[in-house]
Every structure is written in C-alpha cells, then in structure tokens.
Design an enzyme around this catalytic site. Structure first.
Site, PDB file in Angstrom:
ATOM      1  N   HIS A  67      -2.289  -6.778   3.510  1.00  0.00           N
ATOM      2  CA  HIS A  67      -2.998  -6.436   2.266  1.00  0.00           C
ATOM      3  C   HIS A  67      -2.456  -5.136   1.661  1.00  0.00           C
ATOM      4  CE1 HIS A  67      -7.185  -6.214   0.119  1.00  0.00           C
ATOM      5  NE2 HIS A  67      -6.252  -5.641  -0.606  1.00  0.00           N
ATOM      6  N   HIS A 186     -11.748 -10.876  -1.667  1.00  0.00           N
ATOM      7  CA  HIS A 186     -12.299  -9.536  -1.866  1.00  0.00           C
ATOM      8  C   HIS A 186     -13.788  -9.779  -2.094  1.00  0.00           C
ATOM      9  CE1 HIS A 186     -12.515  -5.542  -4.185  1.00  0.00           C
ATOM     10  NE2 HIS A 186     -13.639  -6.148  -4.489  1.00  0.00           N
ATOM     11  N   ASP A 311      -4.604  -1.986   2.776  1.00  0.00           N
ATOM     12  CA  ASP A 311      -5.038  -1.976   1.369  1.00  0.00           C
ATOM     13  C   ASP A 311      -4.360  -0.803   0.638  1.00  0.00           C
ATOM     14  OD1 ASP A 311      -6.230  -2.602  -1.027  1.00  0.00           O
ATOM     15  OD2 ASP A 311      -8.252  -1.967  -0.446  1.00  0.00           O
ATOM     16  N   GLY A 330      -9.069   3.302  -4.668  1.00  0.00           N
ATOM     17  CA  GLY A 330      -7.912   3.021  -3.827  1.00  0.00           C
ATOM     18  C   GLY A 330      -7.168   4.243  -3.337  1.00  0.00           C
TER      19      GLY A 330
HETATM   20 ZN   LIG Z   1      -9.816  -5.635  -2.678  1.00  0.00          ZN
END
Ligand SMILES: [Zn+2]
Length: 429
Positions: A67, A186, A311, A330
């Site tokens: 990811h 998600h 991620d 993020g």
């Molecule tokens: Zn996500």
C-alpha cells in the site's frame, strides 16, 4: 553473479533460520547452501562474481509494501515513481503496490501501462499497480478492471475513500472474484467521518479538533465482510486501525472467509494522544486510541494481521505545511517502516523476528496470491538488514521528494542495509 555470504537467512515460507550463503545468477536465486558450500563460496569479487559479506546481518526474502502512493502521474511535486521507488529501496522494499488515486486516476489500461513503463525506466524496485474499482474512483460506474488486469494490475481499490455504495462494492467484488484478484478496501463510513481531522476522543476534545469515531472504520468493514461472504471474493482491508475492525477480520477468518488486512507502522507505534497541532500527525485513518493499538499489536502477533504496509503518502511542503485542519492526510513511510517494526515489535519481545519478517514478505505476497521465499530458481529479491546498527532518520535526507514524517530525527536500533532486486543492488549502505 552475486554471492551474499555468511548472513543469517530468515525465510518465513519454510520457517528456516540459519547461517547460509545465497548465490544469485541474473534475476534468479541459483543456490542456497551452508556458508562456504555454494559453487562460488570460495571465490572473491572478480570475474563477474560480486561478493557481499552479510556477517551479522539478516538476509530475508524481498520485502513487499502492498500500500503506497507514488503520486505520478499528476502530483510530481510530491513524489515521482523514480523518487518513490528509490525511497522504497532505502527502506528495504523490493516491490511496492501503488494506489490508483493519481491524476488521472489509474482506472484504465493506458494509465496502468504508463506506470509500469515509468517504473521500468526508473529501474529500481518492482512496481505493481493497483487499479481503481470505479471510474475516476468516483463510486458511480465500475472501472475497466479486466483490461487493467491484462495491463498488469494486481488488485483494485478506490483508496483515499471506500467503494461508495454497497451495491457497487458487490458488483466490483463479483467481478474481481471471477478475475481472481483481491479487492482492497479503504474502510470508512464517509458520513461518520465527514469533516473530521483526527480520531474522536478526549484528545480531539482537548485540542478542539473535529474527530471521527472508530465506528467510521468498523461500520464499513462490517459491510464489506458481509459482501465478501456473499461474493466469495478475496477482500483485503487497508490500513486497519480500530479494535472493532480487527475483531471482525478475526471472526471472518475463523469462518473461513478470504478476508485479510494490513496495519501501518504509524498505527502500531503512535496513538491519538501523540497528536499535536502538527500536520505530520494527520493521516487517514487517524491515529487511534491506546486500546486500538494494543489490539493491533495482538493481531500482529497472533496472525490476524496479514501484512505491514506503509501507506507511504508523500505531500510537498506547500500542501502539507499548513494548519492542521487544512492539511491533507498522510505521511511518508518507506524509510522508517522496518526500524519501527524492530523497535515496537521485535526489540520489545512482542513478536518473534520470523513473524515480523513474515509480515513484510510472505504475508503481503499471500494477499496478492503470490509466494515469497528464498530458494533456487526463485526471483533474486532480497532484503538485508541489521538488528542493532544505530541510526537516526532525517527526513531532509530522505530519497522521497517529501518530508512529511512524524518520525523525523527519531533514533533507531537496526534497519535496512541493502536491497536486492532481480539479482542486483538497488540500495546498499
Ligand atoms: Zn486509504
């Protein structure tokens, strides 16, 4: 040929843990044998043989990050396939699966081809694209999944958001079941999460920031697990952060459903109480409660969690260095992932080293329907790391174009030393 000698070879696929020499020939593993026992073991670096002394180091199958966001095409100020894969190589990753929320979205074969071509040109770690589930990830019409599969996608996802409706999710799952590729979700109920910038709780109240409840994730996991049961698809829950979500995955596995999940290093390291008015602590799903983290650590240990995934979500300073409310979600993740796993999981005694390696190798491989092992004839992808070498992460020195990490300046014990893809070093300290 490349000889990796005297390393401690740890192979979760066979549970082998022993000092071995590994001889690589071209893009394949040629021999695995006791130290000094391969056909090249007596040789020195010469005549086409390169020798790497891995004494005191761990030699593992190549790490897979299932990811990641590489931002190309469309947001090259934050990252490119070249800088992102260089950062991945530094982090010990030999293959990365990039999410489709680029500009344009990877919802058709021409974008998929573009990504694969750019990755080939970069010539570093392997890039396995993930295609969008719906056109433009807008949640209205199903994307051209079969054509993208032909072009090379390994899974589908509308990551950044959930597949918008249960009806569309069912349709995507039916389709992916027949194509035999996983749907990566998600999990987020967008009505519960609307406007939120962190996890709802005492800390969000104290900071005066809008919070989303844990149920914003677990409600969506419930929907998707039931649809996975209906469609028999391989369902993978991305960046699982809440105890309630984990319990549903555990129960789905007990019932024999093909449901898997991943956990990020930041969710097993930090909690909502760590959040400051600093956008480097803003990610989605947000940092969770203490009891969630405890549950994730238990799930990482007992096999409920299948993979550690970063991620990796780079954002250029112009976007990220703004007030908390306005910053995008993020953080970057490649270069700190392994060291955080060593710090939180192994050095604390919570997980055996073999299990941690599994979460970076055969675990994510299984999610994709692949194998990851160190054996003759298999791809020559290896991750070589240290358990004790001290170092500190400096975001400014990262290979990523972005600097948005809450772990900037953190001191670590152990981390990546060398990364081998297709028989050659893509990173070596
Ligand atoms: Zn996500």
């Amino acid at each position: 040929m490349l000889l990796i000698k005297n390393g401690r070879v740890l192979n979760p696929a066979t549970k082998n843990d022993a000092a071995m020499d590994v001889l690589l020939d071209g893009d394949r593993i040629k021999e695995v044998a006791e130290p000094g026992k391969t056909s090249a073991s007596s040789g020195q670096s010469q005549n086409g043989l390169e020798v790497f002394d891995a004494s005191g180091l761990i030699v593992a199958p190549g790490f897979i990050d299932i990811h990641v966001h590489l931002r190309e095409p469309g947001q090259e100020n934050s990252e490119t396939i070249e800088t992102g894969t260089r950062s991945a190589a530094r982090g010990g990753f030999t293959a990365v699966c990039c999410m489709p929320n680029t500009k344009p979205v990877n919802d058709n074969a021409s974008v998929t081809h573009f990504i694969i071509d750019r990755a080939k040109a970069a010539g570093g770690v392997r890039v396995w694209p993930i295609g969008a589930a719906s056109v433009g990830s807008k949640g209205e019409a199903i994307a051209e999944i079969a054509a993208m599969k032909q072009a090379g996608i390994v899974a589908v996802s509308d990551d950044g958001k959930p597949i918008a409706t249960a009806k569309l999710a069912r349709q995507v799952m039916d389709y992916c079941r027949s194509l035999d590729i996983p749907v990566i979700e998600h999990a987020e109920d967008v009505s519960l999460a609307a406007g939120a910038v962190m996890r709802e709780g005492v800390t969000s109240t104290r900071l005066g920031l809008a919070g989303m409840p844990a149920a914003a994730e677990s409600v969506c996991v419930a929907r998707d697990v039931q649809l996975a049961e209906l469609t028999d698809v391989r369902l993978h829950i991305a960046h699982l952060s809440a105890k309630g979500s984990l319990e549903q995955v555990r129960s789905a596995k007990t019932r024999g459903l093909r449901v898997s999940c991943e956990v990020t290093p930041h969710h097993f390291t930090l909690i909502d109480e760590d959040v400051q008015y600093d956008s480097r602590y803003k990610m989605n799903p947000p940092l969770a409660a203490r009891e969630d983290r405890e549950a994730l650590l238990a799930g990482l240990a007992d096999g409920t969690v299948d993979a550690i995934a970063t991620d990796h979500a780079p954002h250029e300073p112009a976007l990220k260095d703004v007030e908390f409310d306005r910053a995008p979600f993020g953080i970057t993740g490649f270069e700190t992932a392994l060291s955080l796993a060593l710090e939180q999981l192994v050095h604390t005694g919570r997980l055996p080293l073999m299990r941690m390696v599994e979460l970076f190798t055969s675990g994510p491989a299984r999610v994709l329907g692949l194998e990851r092992t160190i054996a003759a004839g298999r791809p020559a992808d290896l991750t070589i790391f240290s358990l004790d070498r001290p170092w500190s992460f400096q975001a400014a020195e990262s290979a990523s174009k972005s600097r948005n990490s809450p772990f900037d300046g953190r001191k670590f014990k152990g981390g990546p030393v060398a990364t081998v893809v297709a028989g050659r070093f893509v990173h070596k300290t």
